[in-house]
Write a protein that holds these residues in place. Structure first.
Motif, PDB file in Angstrom:
ATOM      1  N   UNK A  57       0.832  -1.206   0.000  1.00 11.03           N
ATOM      2  CA  UNK A  57       0.000   0.000   0.000  1.00 11.03           C
ATOM      3  C   UNK A  57       0.864   1.252   0.000  1.00 11.03           C
ATOM      4  N   UNK A  58       2.019   1.173   0.648  1.00 11.31           N
ATOM      5  CA  UNK A  58       2.883   2.342   0.783  1.00 11.31           C
ATOM      6  C   UNK A  58       3.804   2.533  -0.419  1.00 11.31           C
ATOM      7  N   UNK A  59       3.971   1.494  -1.218  1.00 11.67           N
ATOM      8  CA  UNK A  59       4.836   1.577  -2.391  1.00 11.67           C
ATOM      9  C   UNK A  59       4.111   2.303  -3.524  1.00 11.67           C
ATOM     10  N   UNK A  60       4.842   2.548  -4.601  1.00 10.59           N
ATOM     11  CA  UNK A  60       4.215   3.143  -5.780  1.00 10.59           C
ATOM     12  C   UNK A  60       3.200   2.170  -6.376  1.00 10.59           C
ATOM     13  N   UNK A  91      -3.631   7.941  -5.559  1.00 12.67           N
ATOM     14  CA  UNK A  91      -3.721   9.381  -5.790  1.00 12.67           C
ATOM     15  C   UNK A  91      -2.521   9.859  -6.595  1.00 12.67           C
ATOM     16  N   UNK A  92      -1.350   9.334  -6.254  1.00 10.37           N
ATOM     17  CA  UNK A  92      -0.145   9.691  -6.996  1.00 10.37           C
ATOM     18  C   UNK A  92      -0.246   9.187  -8.431  1.00 10.37           C
ATOM     19  N   UNK A 139       1.885  14.060   2.033  1.00  8.29           N
ATOM     20  CA  UNK A 139       3.322  14.261   1.821  1.00  8.29           C
ATOM     21  C   UNK A 139       3.766  13.718   0.458  1.00  8.29           C
ATOM     22  N   UNK A 140       3.018  12.744  -0.042  1.00  7.33           N
ATOM     23  CA  UNK A 140       3.331  12.166  -1.353  1.00  7.33           C
ATOM     24  C   UNK A 140       2.806  13.022  -2.494  1.00  7.33           C
ATOM     25  N   UNK A 141       2.078  14.062  -2.155  1.00  2.00           N
ATOM     26  CA  UNK A 141       1.546  14.951  -3.175  1.00  2.00           C
ATOM     27  C   UNK A 141       0.085  14.757  -3.487  1.00  2.00           C
ATOM     28  N   UNK A 142      -0.572  13.830  -2.784  1.00  2.00           N
ATOM     29  CA  UNK A 142      -1.985  13.591  -3.023  1.00  2.00           C
ATOM     30  C   UNK A 142      -2.867  14.542  -2.224  1.00  2.00           C
ATOM     31  N   UNK A 143      -4.096  14.684  -2.686  1.00  2.00           N
ATOM     32  CA  UNK A 143      -5.098  15.439  -1.934  1.00  2.00           C
ATOM     33  C   UNK A 143      -5.945  14.433  -1.185  1.00  2.00           C
ATOM     34  N   UNK A 144      -5.917  14.496   0.127  1.00  5.06           N
ATOM     35  CA  UNK A 144      -6.605  13.503   0.944  1.00  5.06           C
ATOM     36  C   UNK A 144      -7.346  14.174   2.092  1.00  5.06           C
ATOM     37  N   UNK A 145      -8.476  13.595   2.433  1.00  3.27           N
ATOM     38  CA  UNK A 145      -9.359  14.120   3.466  1.00  3.27           C
ATOM     39  C   UNK A 145      -9.483  13.090   4.573  1.00  3.27           C
TER      40      UNK A 145
END
Length: 220
Positions: A46-49, A76-77, A101-107
Motif C-alpha cells: 500500500x505504501x509503495x508506488x 492518488x499519486x 506528503x506524497x503529493x496527493x489530496x486527501x481528506x
C-alpha cells in the motif's frame, strides 16, 4: 451519556495500523470467531508506488477519481501522473498525512460523512479490501452510488473467493503483537457483490482477475 466514535480499521488498542504505516510492515486481520483463519495484509504494498495492476484500474478513466480508504495514497499519486483530478478519503490521520506528503489530496474522515463534489465524481475506487469498510457492503455501495455522477463507475476489489460473504468484528495485529480494538468488517466475493450492488442501485458491467486480485466494475 458520553458518545464514542466507532472504532475503525486497525485503530484503538496498540494502534497497529498507524505503526505499520510508519514501518511498511505487515498486519494480520483476524476474526475472533475463526481463530484459525488469518488474512495477511501487506502494508508495504500500500505504501509503495502503484504497480501495473493498480495503474490498469485508471486506464479508462477520463474524469475525477475518489479513492475510498485511500491509505497512504499510491492511487492518488498514480492518478496525478495521468493528469486525473483525485481525492482520497481515509479515517486514519497517519495514512492521510503520508498521502499528503506524497503529493496527493486527501481528506481525513469517514466516507459516510459529506465529501466534496458529491454526485459529480467519475470513478470511485474501493480496493485493497475496502469493500469491508463499516461491515455493511450494501450501505457502502449505496454511499458510493451517491458520490459518483449518473453513469459514473465504482471499481471494487472483491475477495478472490466468489462465494465469500461475511460480516464480522475484526481485529488487526502487527508482528510485535500490538492489537487494535474490534471493528466492523466484511469480506465480499463476486456473487455477493452483485447482490449488494443491485440493492444499492448499481449495475455490474464487467469483472476480471489479474495477478491473484479480483475486481468488478459497477455503473451508476
Amino acid at each position: 451519556m458520553t458518545m464514542h466514535a466507532p472504532v475503525t480499521f486497525g485503530a484503538g488498542g496498540g494502534e497497529p495500523y498507524a505503526r505499520a504505516l510508519r514501518t511498511d510492515g505487515r498486519l494480520r486481520l483476524t476474526d475472533p470467531d475463526r481463530p484459525g483463519e488469518v488474512t495477511t495484509l501487506d502494508v508495504g504494498r500500500w505504501s509503495a508506488a502503484a504497480d501495473q495492476v493498480d495503474r490498469s484500474l485508471l486506464e479508462n478513466v477520463d474524469g475525477a477519481v475518489i479513492d475510498i480508504g485511500c491509505g497512504p495514497g499510491r492511487m492518488l499519486v498514480a492518478a496525478a501522473q495521468l493528469g486525473l483530478p483525485s481525492l482520497g478519503v481515509d479515517v486514519s490521520a497517519e495514512a492521510v498525512a503520508i498521502a499528503r506528503r506524497s503529493g496527493g489530496t486527501a481528506l481525513q474522515g469517514s466516507v459516510f460523512d459529506p465529501v466534496p463534489d458529491e454526485g459529480h465524481w467519475d470513478t470511485a475506487l474501493v480496493i485493497d479490501g475496502n469493500i469491508g469498510i463499516g461491515g455493511d457492503p450494501a450501505a457502502l455501495l449505496g454511499r458510493c452510488r451517491s458520490i459518483v455522477r449518473e453513469g459514473g463507475r465504482v471499481v471494487v476489489e472483491t475477495n478472490p473467493d466468489p462465494l465469500a460473504d461475511r460480516v464480522y468484528t475484526a481485529r488487526v495485529m502487527d508482528a510485535d503483537g500490538h492489537e487494535s480494538a474490534g471493528f466492523p468488517w466484511a469480506e465480499v466475493g463476486l456473487d455477493a457483490l452483485h447482490r449488494h450492488a443491485a440493492a444499492a442501485g448499481l449495475v455490474a458491467r464487467q469483472s476480471w482477475t489479474v495477478e491473484g486480485r479480483s475486481f468488478c466494475e459497477l455503473v451508476a
